[in-house]
Design a protein around this motif. Structure first.
Motif, PDB file in Angstrom:
ATOM      1  N   VAL A  15       0.870  -1.179   0.000  1.00  0.00           N
ATOM      2  CA  VAL A  15       0.000   0.000   0.000  1.00  0.00           C
ATOM      3  C   VAL A  15       0.906   1.227   0.000  1.00  0.00           C
ATOM      4  N   LEU A  16       1.128   1.786  -1.188  1.00  0.00           N
ATOM      5  CA  LEU A  16       2.086   2.877  -1.361  1.00  0.00           C
ATOM      6  C   LEU A  16       1.397   4.095  -1.975  1.00  0.00           C
ATOM      7  N   PRO A  17       1.035   5.088  -1.158  1.00  0.00           N
ATOM      8  CA  PRO A  17       0.440   6.306  -1.724  1.00  0.00           C
ATOM      9  C   PRO A  17       1.501   7.164  -2.402  1.00  0.00           C
ATOM     10  N   GLU A  18       1.115   7.784  -3.521  1.00  0.00           N
ATOM     11  CA  GLU A  18       2.016   8.652  -4.268  1.00  0.00           C
ATOM     12  C   GLU A  18       1.269   9.902  -4.697  1.00  0.00           C
ATOM     13  N   VAL A  19       1.996  11.004  -4.844  1.00  0.00           N
ATOM     14  CA  VAL A  19       1.392  12.281  -5.244  1.00  0.00           C
ATOM     15  C   VAL A  19       2.251  12.947  -6.310  1.00  0.00           C
ATOM     16  N   ILE A  20       1.608  13.478  -7.334  1.00  0.00           N
ATOM     17  CA  ILE A  20       2.252  14.356  -8.308  1.00  0.00           C
ATOM     18  C   ILE A  20       1.716  15.758  -8.051  1.00  0.00           C
TER      19      ILE A  20
END
Length: 543
Positions: A414-419
Motif C-alpha cells: 500500500v504505497l500512496p504517491e502524489v504528483i
C-alpha cells in the motif's frame, strides 16, 4: 522493469519454470518477483527464464545476516550518503546503541531537501499563487499578476533549502554525535567490508548501507554533447527565467516543473514518448490532466520519438517524429526530465559482489540486503520506488536488519504517491488494468469533481476520483484522485486499502463512515457511494 507489462512478462516467464507454484511481482516499481516453488528448483533456471524474457534477475540472499558484535571493526555500521535513507539508517543505528559513520562527499542532505522535493514544491506553490492572482474564478474580485522577480524567488527558495538542511540534517546529525560520526569524502567499497575514501583513508565496518541516491538521467540524443540542457537540478537554479522551454518527458518531474514555469510566464512545450502522459496511471486521470495543462496554454505532445538536438541561432532545437512526421521544436531552454541514473560510479560494486539491474540500480531483497549479505542499500540507488519516504523507511529497516540480524521487510503493498501538478494527482493500490490482469472480478466507478461540494464551492471542478474494487470481497483495491489537494485525500484511501487487506474493510464500511462536509476527501465517500447510488440524486451530506 519499467511498466506493468514488464511485470506480467516476468511473472509469465517464471511460471513456465517446472516446479514454480506461484509468482507475484508486487508492482513493477519494486524490481522484485516473489515466488513459491519446490525445494529442488534450481535458481539458475529462474534467472535464465527471466533473461529469456528480456530482463535480468539476481537471486536474493536467502538468509538474514548474523547480529553484529560491537567493536569488532572501526564502526559497527558505515552508511554512505546523507539523504533521507542514509540519515534514517544512521539514526536507527544510534538508537540501537551501535557506533555508526555516515560518509558524504557532496552536500549534506541528499536530493530531497537540496535539489528535489523541497525546492520544487516551494517553486510550484509560488507559481500557483502567481497564477491564481491572474486567473481566479470568482466574480467581483479584481486581482492582477504583475510580474516575476526571478532572482528574489530563487533566493527565497535557497533560503528555505539552507534552513531545512541545517535544521533537519546537520543539526540532527550533531545531536547523535556520541554514536554517529560524520566523515567527509567520496567512498568506494573493497572486499573485507572496507570503505576507502578518495583521500586514502580506510575504514572497516561490520555492515554497510549504501544510500548514494540517483541523479537526473540525460538521453544520449544525437547532438547532446553540443547542447547544454537543463535537468531538474539546474532548472531550479537558473539566473534568469527562460522565455520558452521544451520539456522532454511526461511524468511527475516533467509535469510539475513544466507547469510551474508556464504559470510564471514561460512558454512551455512538453514532449512525451508514451501515448499518454503519466502512462502508469489510469487513462481517465492522464487525459483529464492533459486537458487541464492545455487549458493553461501548455503544448502537450505524446507519442513522440526524439531524433536529435542542436543549437541554432541562439535557440535549442529538438527534432522529433510524431505520427510519422518529422517536426522541429525550438526554445530558449530544454529540460531533460526522463528519469534517474543511480550514483554508483565510484562505489566499486562489482568488486564486492553487489549486483545491479540492467540500468545500474542496486538489487535488494525485501530486507534491503544486496547480493553481498554484509551490504545493504536503500533509496533511489536501488530498484525500489524513488520516493523519499520509501527511502527513509528502508533506511531504518536496513540498519535494524544489518545490526541485529532481524528480518524486517519493507512493505510496499500500500504505497500512496502524489504528483504536485495543479490539479494534483494522487494514487494508491492497483489500477483497473492491473486488477484485471491479476484475476479480480473488477468493479470501477468514476466521480467527476462537479459532484463534490468542496470543488463547487472553490469553483474548481477540474478532476475526478476513480475507484477500483473487487466484486467478490467488496474490498477497495485502488484509488486515483485528480483534484486540488489530492495529496491530502489519498491517505484516507490508502487506509481503506490497507484495512481491506488486513481486516476485510469494505466499500460499505467506507460509505458508512462520517466525512466532514465541504472537504475534498468527502469526494472519496461520494465516489464509493456511486457503486450503488446515483450521487446526482443525493442531497448535501445525505448517504
Amino acid at each position: 522493469m519499467t511498466c506493468d507489462g514488464c511485470a506480467r512478462h516476468v511473472e509469465d516467464a517464471l511460471r513456465q519454470v517446472p516446479g514454480v507454484e506461484a509468482v507475484q511481482v508486487p508492482g513493477w516499481q519494486s524490481g522484485q518477483a516473489v515466488l513459491s516453488a519446490d525445494p529442488d528448483v534450481d535458481e539458475s533456471a529462474l534467472v535464465q527464464a527471466v533473461a529469456q524474457a528480456g530482463y535480468r534477475a539476481v537471486p536474493a540472499p536467502s538468509e538474514p545476516s548474523a547480529p553484529v558484535q560491537k567493536g569488532e571493526a572501526d564502526f559497527d555500521l558505515i552508511v554512505i550518503g546523507t539523504g533521507g535513507g542514509g540519515m534514517a539508517a544512521a539514526i536507527r543505528a544510534a538508537e540501537l546503541g551501535f557506533r555508526a559513520a555516515i560518509i558524504e562527499g557532496g552536500t549534506i542532505g541528499g536530493t530531497c531537501v537540496n535539489i528535489g522535493c523541497v525546492p520544487s514544491k516551494t517553486l510550484i506553490r509560488a507559481a500557483a499563487v502567481y497564477h491564481q492572482a491572474g486567473h481566479h474564478r470568482f466574480a467581483g474580485l479584481r486581482t492582477r499578476a504583475e510580474g516575476v522577480d526571478w532572482p528574489a524567488l530563487i533566493r527565497q527558495k535557497d533560503e528555505l533549502v539552507a534552513s531545512l538542511r541545517q535544521g533537519k540534517y546537520v543539526d540532527v546529525l550533531a545531536s547523535y554525535s556520541d554514536n554517529v560520526t560524520l566523515i567527509r569524502g567520496w567512498a568506494s567499497l573493497k572486499p573485507g567490508n572496507r570503505v576507502v575514501l578518495d583521500d586514502g583513508r580506510v575504514f572497516s565496518a561490520a555492515k554497510i548501507v549504501i544510500a548514494t541516491g540517483a541523479r537526473p538521467a540525460v538521453l544520449p540524443l544525437p547532438g547532446i554533447d553540443q547542447v547544454d540542457v537543463l535537468t531538474s537540478t539546474t532548472a531550479m537554479s537558473l539566473d534568469k527565467q527562460p522565455q520558452s522551454l521544451i520539456v522532454l518527458g511526461g511524468r511527475a518531474v516533467a509535469l510539475e516543473l513544466g507547469q510551474a514555469f508556464a504559470r510564471l510566464g514561460t512558454q512551455v512545450t512538453i514532449l512525451q514518448r508514451s501515448e499518454r502522459i503519466i502512462p502508469s496511471y489510469e487513462p481517465e486521470i492522464a487525459d483529464t490532466l492533459t486537458e487541464a495543462l492545455q487549458a493553461e496554454g501548455i503544448a502537450v505532445h505524446t507519442g513522440v520519438s526524439l531524433q536529435a538536438i542542436r543549437v541554432e541561432n541562439g535557440q535549442k532545437v529538438v527534432t522529433a517524429e510524431i505520427g510519422g512526421q518529422t517536426r522541429q521544436f525550438r526554445a530558449e531552454q530544454v529540460l531533460m526530465a526522463v528519469g534517474r541514473t543511480p550514483n554508483t560510479d565510484r562505489l566499486g560494486l562489482e568488486e564486492v559482489g553487489v549486483a545491479v539491474d540492467e540500468r545500474g540500480f542496486i538489487q535488494v531483497n525485501d530486507r534491503q540486503q544486496t547480493t553481498n549479505p554484509d551490504i545493504y542499500a536503500v533509496g533511489d540507488v536501488t530498484t525500489r520506488p524513488k520516493l523519499v519516504y520509501v527511502a527513509a523507511a528502508a533506511g531504518g529497516i536496513a540498519a535494524t536488519n544489518a545490526l541485529t540480524g532481524q528480518s524486517q521487510s519493507l512493505d510496499l503493498a500500500v504505497l500512496p504517491e502524489v504528483i504536485f501538478t495543479d490539479p494534483q494527482v494522487a494514487r494508491v493500490g492497483i489500477t483497473e488494468a492491473e486488477a484485471r490482469a491479476r484475476g479480480y472480478n473488477v468493479r470501477t466507478t468514476i466521480l467527476p469533481l462537479e459532484y463534490v461540494p468542496r470543488a463547487l464551492a472553490a469553483r474548481d471542478t477540474r478532476g475526478l476520483v476513480k475507484l477500483v474494487a473487487d466484486a467478490g470481497s467488496n474490498r477497495l483495491l485502488g484509488a486515483q484522485v485528480l483534484a486540488a489537494e489530492a495529496g491530502e485525500v489519498i491517505q484516507t484511501a490508502a487506509m481503506a486499502v490497507r484495512f481491506g487487506l488486513q481486516f476485510g474493510f469494505t466499500i460499505d464500511d467506507l460509505t458508512g463512515m462520517l466525512f466532514p462536509y465541504l472537504t475534498q476527501v468527502e469526494g472519496l465517500k461520494l465516489a464509493a457511494q456511486t457503486f450503488e447510488k446515483d450521487v446526482a440524486q443525493l442531497s448535501c451530506c445525505a448517504g
